[in-house]
Write an enzyme that holds these catalytic residues in place. Sequence first.
Site, PDB file in Angstrom:
ATOM      1  N   LEU A 121      -6.703  -6.275  -1.369  1.00  0.00           N
ATOM      2  CA  LEU A 121      -5.279  -6.014  -1.648  1.00  0.00           C
ATOM      3  C   LEU A 121      -4.953  -5.508  -0.485  1.00  0.00           C
ATOM      4  CD1 LEU A 121      -3.510  -6.392  -3.881  1.00  0.00           C
ATOM      5  CD2 LEU A 121      -3.411  -3.773  -4.960  1.00  0.00           C
ATOM      6  N   ASP A 122      -3.516  -6.614  -0.334  1.00  0.00           N
ATOM      7  CA  ASP A 122      -2.967  -5.462   1.338  1.00  0.00           C
ATOM      8  C   ASP A 122      -3.528  -5.556   2.318  1.00  0.00           C
ATOM      9  OD1 ASP A 122      -1.074  -5.717  -0.920  1.00  0.00           O
ATOM     10  OD2 ASP A 122      -1.116  -3.454  -1.070  1.00  0.00           O
ATOM     11  N   GLU A 123      -5.065  -6.000   2.429  1.00  0.00           N
ATOM     12  CA  GLU A 123      -5.795  -5.739   3.566  1.00  0.00           C
ATOM     13  C   GLU A 123      -5.599  -7.345   4.476  1.00  0.00           C
ATOM     14  OE1 GLU A 123      -7.559  -3.076   4.886  1.00  0.00           O
ATOM     15  OE2 GLU A 123      -6.876  -2.032   3.145  1.00  0.00           O
ATOM     16  N   HIS A 150       4.621  -7.626   2.025  1.00  0.00           N
ATOM     17  CA  HIS A 150       4.679  -6.653   0.901  1.00  0.00           C
ATOM     18  C   HIS A 150       4.911  -5.890   1.917  1.00  0.00           C
ATOM     19  CE1 HIS A 150       2.894  -2.560   0.905  1.00  0.00           C
ATOM     20  NE2 HIS A 150       1.741  -3.440   0.005  1.00  0.00           N
ATOM     21  N   GLY A 198      -0.541  -0.380  -1.499  1.00  0.00           N
ATOM     22  CA  GLY A 198      -0.179  -0.109  -2.451  1.00  0.00           C
ATOM     23  C   GLY A 198       0.935  -0.098  -3.215  1.00  0.00           C
TER      24      GLY A 198
END
Lengths: 284, 284, 284, 284
Positions: free
Chosen positions: D227-229, D192, D201
């Site tokens: 998401l992204d976690e 990311h 995000g």
Amino acid sequence: MHHTFRLIIDCPDQVGLVAGVSQFLADHNASILEASHHTDLQTGRFFMRHEISTDSINLSYDRFIEEFTPLANHFQMEWKLTDSSKKQRVALLASLESHCLVDILHRWHTGELHCDIPCIIGNHPQLKQFADWYKVPFHWVDFKTLGKEAAFKQIEVLLDEYKIDLTVLARFMQILPDSLCKKLAGKVINIHHSFLPSFAGAKPYQQAYERGVKLIGATCHYVTSDLDEGPIIEQSVKRISHSDSATDMVRKGKDCEVNALAHGVRYHLEDRVIIHHNKTVVFA
Amino acid sequence: MHHTFRLIIDCPDQVGLVAGVSQFLADHNASILEASHHTDLQTGRFFMRHEISTDSINLSYDRFIEEFTPLANHFQMEWKLTDSSKKQRVALLASLESHCLVDILHRWHTGELHCDIPCIIGNHPQLKQFADWYKVPFHWVDFKTLGKEAAFKQIEVLLDEYKIDLTVLARFMQILPDSLCKKLAGKVINIHHSFLPSFAGAKPYQQAYERGVKLIGATCHYVTSDLDEGPIIEQSVKRISHSDSATDMVRKGKDCEVNALAHGVRYHLEDRVIIHHNKTVVFA
Amino acid sequence: MHHTFRLIIDCPDQVGLVAGVSQFLADHNASILEASHHTDLQTGRFFMRHEISTDSINLSYDRFIEEFTPLANHFQMEWKLTDSSKKQRVALLASLESHCLVDILHRWHTGELHCDIPCIIGNHPQLKQFADWYKVPFHWVDFKTLGKEAAFKQIEVLLDEYKIDLTVLARFMQILPDSLCKKLAGKVINIHHSFLPSFAGAKPYQQAYERGVKLIGATCHYVTSDLDEGPIIEQSVKRISHSDSATDMVRKGKDCEVNALAHGVRYHLEDRVIIHHNKTVVFA
Amino acid sequence: MHHTFRLIIDCPDQVGLVAGVSQFLADHNASILEASHHTDLQTGRFFMRHEISTDSINLSYDRFIEEFTPLANHFQMEWKLTDSSKKQRVALLASLESHCLVDILHRWHTGELHCDIPCIIGNHPQLKQFADWYKVPFHWVDFKTLGKEAAFKQIEVLLDEYKIDLTVLARFMQILPDSLCKKLAGKVINIHHSFLPSFAGAKPYQQAYERGVKLIGATCHYVTSDLDEGPIIEQSVKRISHSDSATDMVRKGKDCEVNALAHGVRYHLEDRVIIHHNKTVVFA
């Protein structure tokens, strides 16, 4: 802070070594808070550090020593056991620059550095004010009047009298005589204001300026008879550019010095450093 | 990418200099995208870089040169004007290690490095495969068969024929002869795999391992007749510890090399570097 | 340290601007020690900082202001001229943690931070001892007894009485009321113990621990009514791993805080920071 | 590269655990090249990784499994034994940006990443050229024509057919469906382009620009349904300033991405990462 025993081992690598040590610890119900190993594959040397909760283990310090000795002998260990509640006695030696001295004192004051500081020695009287505030006896050893030999003799006497375990040269601008380096081997830490081996010797910032490097740094190392050649514990660097003036370089350099020295001293006090020839294993 | 003129100035510091240059630019309606100044207070030398939008200025490249010359002469400037749309012609020289070569090629391919790469020269044939993929002619100069003198003569001819502006030694394991260093002064960039001046010469990783440093690095510098002593453009370091094997050090070192070389080459191509004696001003 | 005037300009980008300013400076024989420009291409805003040797320029501070005003008006500048010999008056606000306070005090004491520190305010009495040593008046404002509103009223009065130019929240664990944020806009610097915008609000180390990040940090920013949302001046990070305990994270975090705050305060005192909307231009 | 077995253990912390494991290893004459332990004092969980030279140990892979199982059961271990000579099969998924893909491919090509790469999957056809050079089959899965559901079904089939062990999202700009996240839990690594949790995000660079942070970064993490976690393996940051344009930020960000992803993938391939709830233990 946990009350712990720290078991530090340095010996030839052998099958059964870790098992032997771990079994010994398990047999005495030791709860291990931190364990670090390292095998130097080039020299076949093995290094190990355990931090053991004293709450868990059913051995006193003395009994540990006694019972562990046969195992240690079997594996030809150089080893030590330290008790985290026994604070090392640290002497700080400084000259005129205060940044390293003050930083170490503050970290000691807030409990980050777990040690006693029974004395500060200066070859100039100016830093006494900081010693006073922290209520640490300050000894001014007047190199100019005494001459270098007598001055260092006086320092040696002070270190003996105060039963010093670790001497920290916090920007102390005098070169220790050979005899003292040997007597205190592995027990004197210096901060050099360059990223050694670059710019050894005097005026490293001037040397760095002239060479046009893009990084400056500082090196925390054990003192040996070979000036600036002792085992390195920690190094710290910062980026510089053409726009950094001499003042800027000194300012950035000071931050590197403070940083590297604080790390080096803490690693030593927590028995995280093992000297091996002219190098260190640091279980950071 | 903006189309710009880059005006690079190096001259004695004088009152009225910036005013003179800025007035000239304003008189021709120049919109300035980036401006950087530096005064070396020790030498009284002044350095300046302007990046000027060509959309704004009412001067062609040639007219700019013509009209600026009197001002430049008045202030005793060493100066140049470059046109960002005129790509420099870059030759890559490599041996067996591919990491620097591939990184430069990829950054060129994606437009990060704004240049032409008309040829790659190897003293071994192995890296031809990368050249082929990027459709860049590859020349194998066989040092073993030719001998060093003839081999470098051949390289010199190639650099001339391809009208090379910048030669990049991307881990090229041959030492340039004096004559070539002088002929190409300020136009050959090397990557050395240590944080110079530490560990100059051969086998820097072995030297670093033996000294027990806690940081390794790489240095991007201009090549001069004094091996590893040329003006430094960029340095990059990484932290190492006792647990890093030789393989680990090489891996970390490669990342430093790639990083320092990519920066150094880009700074040069964007006319961000001014050589001043044996140092650089880098308007990064 | 040179005695200088610092000319700080923030205005719409226009052709002729740099020329106008440089010509003004040249006309008055100004020798420029440092010049920095920045154009924000998105907003068309131009920022400029000059550090001018007062030895060279044939204008007093007041005459400079007077003579420069027409030019400033012509270019719609927001601008200021400061005199490096006029020290800003800085108030330090702290609670129980001493590391930031002591670091700022020591950098001030050694002359790295060029300012006056006429008072220290604590919402706890414990840090008075440090204030005493540095001979700075210490005011304990007892939030518990007074209540928050009265306590901040008292602080406001103190800041007024001491004619404070800059208020530094050196780990001051109280949230400034809106009215004070607005009154002191651009004149209060805070250190937040996370790399914002991550982990805003309380207990950032616990948040960082729970999220399992591999870097922790600190953020030095101007205080606004939007908690932890003010313009960032400087950020500092350190690497952590699974083996870092809560204590280790706090220790590393403290070093980040000290580092970021010291930089942020120095940049502000040297007029290197220009606030632009919710961001900063920092001519470091 | 040594041929090794890697023994990875995750279990409740218990006295006798290390002794049991070490004794088992010693009994079979295992020479240990690398050993790492970690106790999470908050959860009482213990993690251990051994790298054992297969030359030394008198057990085949299968016999090791068989003989170690009773001990593992006794201590309630989650554990695995891997054979360093059995390469994991890695699928690379990418979109249009080539930097991460090319970097992984090059590190694989030079042997730094010890794995097989049997296929590359793109949701655009453009990166096929890189796959071709490295002689890796490329599959273009046309999301536009197929629709997201069918496209991911096709990817799932490919991953199954190629018997993929690890899926690397090398800037793959599609969000994996929940079902795939669950099926491949702990076996999909993403990069990311921000230092999470900041700027999760879309458009992290724009978010970073708007917030005015002084550091940008990249985060390598396992993919989960949130998401992204997912658990973070590695993060990398670089310093930025007001003078960095959007282009500069993207360039610096790319270097962070390449760096964090290369580390994350290598750690995973060398069995250095243990996922524990939503965090990782990384024996780097």
